[in-house]
Design a protein around this motif. Structure first.
Motif, mmCIF file in Angstrom:
data_model
loop_
_atom_site.group_PDB
_atom_site.id
_atom_site.type_symbol
_atom_site.label_atom_id
_atom_site.label_comp_id
_atom_site.label_asym_id
_atom_site.label_seq_id
_atom_site.Cartn_x
_atom_site.Cartn_y
_atom_site.Cartn_z
ATOM 1 N N LEU A 20 -7.914 11.605 13.518
ATOM 2 C CA LEU A 20 -7.778 11.515 12.059
ATOM 3 C C LEU A 20 -8.878 12.296 11.340
ATOM 4 N N GLU A 21 -10.099 12.220 11.833
ATOM 5 C CA GLU A 21 -11.191 12.973 11.218
ATOM 6 C C GLU A 21 -10.964 14.474 11.372
ATOM 7 N N ARG A 22 -10.438 14.891 12.526
ATOM 8 C CA ARG A 22 -10.114 16.311 12.736
ATOM 9 C C ARG A 22 -9.045 16.770 11.742
ATOM 10 N N LEU A 23 -8.157 15.852 11.352
ATOM 11 C CA LEU A 23 -7.100 16.188 10.377
ATOM 12 C C LEU A 23 -7.623 16.148 8.936
ATOM 13 N N GLY A 24 -8.890 15.762 8.758
ATOM 14 C CA GLY A 24 -9.492 15.762 7.429
ATOM 15 C C GLY A 24 -9.472 14.432 6.712
ATOM 16 N N HIS A 25 -9.091 13.368 7.406
ATOM 17 C CA HIS A 25 -9.059 12.046 6.790
ATOM 18 C C HIS A 25 -10.423 11.368 6.921
ATOM 19 N N GLU A 26 -10.734 10.501 5.974
ATOM 20 C CA GLU A 26 -11.982 9.738 6.010
ATOM 21 C C GLU A 26 -11.668 8.330 6.507
ATOM 22 N N ILE A 27 -12.366 7.900 7.535
ATOM 23 C CA ILE A 27 -12.186 6.550 8.054
ATOM 24 C C ILE A 27 -13.151 5.651 7.286
ATOM 25 N N VAL A 28 -12.621 4.777 6.442
ATOM 26 C CA VAL A 28 -13.474 3.931 5.602
ATOM 27 C C VAL A 28 -13.821 2.609 6.277
ATOM 28 N N ALA A 29 -13.037 2.219 7.284
ATOM 29 C CA ALA A 29 -13.334 0.978 8.006
ATOM 30 C C ALA A 29 -12.571 0.962 9.320
ATOM 31 N N GLU A 30 -13.194 0.320 10.324
ATOM 32 C CA GLU A 30 -12.532 0.068 11.595
ATOM 33 C C GLU A 30 -12.599 -1.431 11.834
ATOM 34 N N VAL A 31 -11.448 -2.036 12.023
ATOM 35 C CA VAL A 31 -11.367 -3.484 12.186
ATOM 36 C C VAL A 31 -10.765 -3.780 13.554
ATOM 37 N N SER A 32 -11.345 -4.777 14.235
ATOM 38 C CA SER A 32 -10.797 -5.145 15.539
ATOM 39 C C SER A 32 -10.305 -6.589 15.561
ATOM 40 N N ASP A 33 -10.523 -7.317 14.469
ATOM 41 C CA ASP A 33 -10.094 -8.707 14.375
ATOM 42 C C ASP A 33 -9.119 -8.812 13.196
ATOM 43 N N SER A 34 -7.912 -9.287 13.449
ATOM 44 C CA SER A 34 -6.884 -9.333 12.398
ATOM 45 C C SER A 34 -7.310 -10.189 11.205
ATOM 46 N N ARG A 35 -8.210 -11.154 11.434
ATOM 47 C CA ARG A 35 -8.674 -12.002 10.339
ATOM 48 C C ARG A 35 -9.512 -11.226 9.318
ATOM 49 N N GLN A 36 -9.980 -10.052 9.699
ATOM 50 C CA GLN A 36 -10.785 -9.217 8.801
ATOM 51 C C GLN A 36 -9.933 -8.242 7.985
ATOM 52 N N LEU A 37 -8.687 -8.080 8.363
ATOM 53 C CA LEU A 37 -7.825 -7.075 7.733
ATOM 54 C C LEU A 37 -7.789 -7.189 6.207
ATOM 55 N N TYR A 38 -7.405 -8.330 5.715
ATOM 56 C CA TYR A 38 -7.225 -8.516 4.277
ATOM 57 C C TYR A 38 -8.526 -8.262 3.514
ATOM 58 N N ASP A 39 -9.619 -8.866 3.985
ATOM 59 C CA ASP A 39 -10.904 -8.706 3.297
ATOM 60 C C ASP A 39 -11.363 -7.255 3.284
ATOM 61 N N GLU A 40 -11.189 -6.559 4.385
ATOM 62 C CA GLU A 40 -11.603 -5.158 4.446
ATOM 63 C C GLU A 40 -10.754 -4.273 3.540
ATOM 64 N N VAL A 41 -9.470 -4.568 3.441
ATOM 65 C CA VAL A 41 -8.619 -3.802 2.526
ATOM 66 C C VAL A 41 -9.081 -4.021 1.095
ATOM 67 N N GLN A 42 -9.407 -5.261 0.757
ATOM 68 C CA GLN A 42 -9.917 -5.564 -0.585
ATOM 69 C C GLN A 42 -11.233 -4.835 -0.840
ATOM 70 N N ARG A 43 -12.096 -4.822 0.143
ATOM 71 C CA ARG A 43 -13.428 -4.231 0.002
ATOM 72 C C ARG A 43 -13.378 -2.690 -0.016
ATOM 73 N N GLN A 44 -12.610 -2.108 0.881
ATOM 74 C CA GLN A 44 -12.622 -0.650 1.062
ATOM 75 C C GLN A 44 -11.554 0.089 0.266
ATOM 76 N N SER A 45 -10.478 -0.596 -0.092
ATOM 77 C CA SER A 45 -9.352 0.007 -0.811
ATOM 78 C C SER A 45 -8.883 1.332 -0.190
ATOM 79 N N PRO A 46 -8.447 1.266 1.070
ATOM 80 C CA PRO A 46 -8.005 2.502 1.726
ATOM 81 C C PRO A 46 -6.669 2.988 1.152
#
Length: 190
Positions: A20-46
């Motif tokens: 994704l970075e090679r394609l020019g996208h910015e990775i704003v967050a990496e989540v490995s626990d599904s319980r973090q998904l919602y909060d990270e979307v709220q925080r990072q607004s990808p």
């Protein structure tokens, strides 16, 4: 594009991140626990969410539902699970593109573009549907208010509509609001 990655496996996540970075996208967050998904979307607004999983878990799907309801965005899911029910549940949860065995670097860009285009088309239809429902609701209110005015003032439908329209213009208020006020007033008077 700002992208959030979700993957329970850090090894798989690294490949996806680099691609994704090679394609020019910015990775704003990496989540490995599904319980973090919602909060990270709220925080990072990808701009989009990319999920790489063997099979979507119930927790993951529930959190995707919450995201889709409160802050919808394109969601691409790469998975090994080709079961019909898994696909249907993922789509109901808001997944825009469900890709089985398709995590090849050259396919990622067109998959993301397709998911974004489908998401935008769906959002456009949702907006149009909401506007249509609002207009229909307003029309019903206007019809009820006209009926009340026709009965109480013993006037024609045309005259009742003209009266409602004049009231709305005089008050610089939407016609639906005036109709609602007439209905409320009629209820108060019994």
């Amino acid at each position: 594009m700002k992208i959030m990655l979700f993957d329970e496996s850090p090894e798989r996540s690294l490949f996806l991140r680099m691609t994704l970075e090679r394609l020019g996208h910015e990775i704003v967050a990496e989540v490995s626990d599904s319980r973090q998904l919602y909060d990270e979307v709220q925080r990072q607004s990808p701009d989009a969410i990319i999920i790489d999983t063997e099979s979507p878990s119930r927790d993951t799907l529930e959190h995707l539902c919450m995201i889709t309801e409160s802050c919808p965005r394109p969601i691409v899911m790469f998975t090994q699970d080709a079961k019909r029910e898994s696909i249907r549940e993922a789509v109901r949860a808001g997944v825009t593109a469900y890709i089985v065995d398709g995590l090849a670097a050259e396919r990622i860009a067109p998959i993301i573009e397709t998911a974004v285009a489908r998401f935008e088309a769906f959002q456009s239809v949702q907006t149009e549907l909401a506007q249509t429902r609002s207009k229909l609701s307003e029309r019903k209110l206007v019809e009820r208010a006209k009926g009340i005015l026709m009965k109480e003032k013993k006037i024609s439908e045309e005259e009742a509509f003209g009266l409602l329209r004049k009231l709305a213009m005089d008050r610089s208020t939407p016609l639906g609001t005036v109709a609602e006020q007439v209905i409320t007033f009629a209820k108060l008077l019994g």
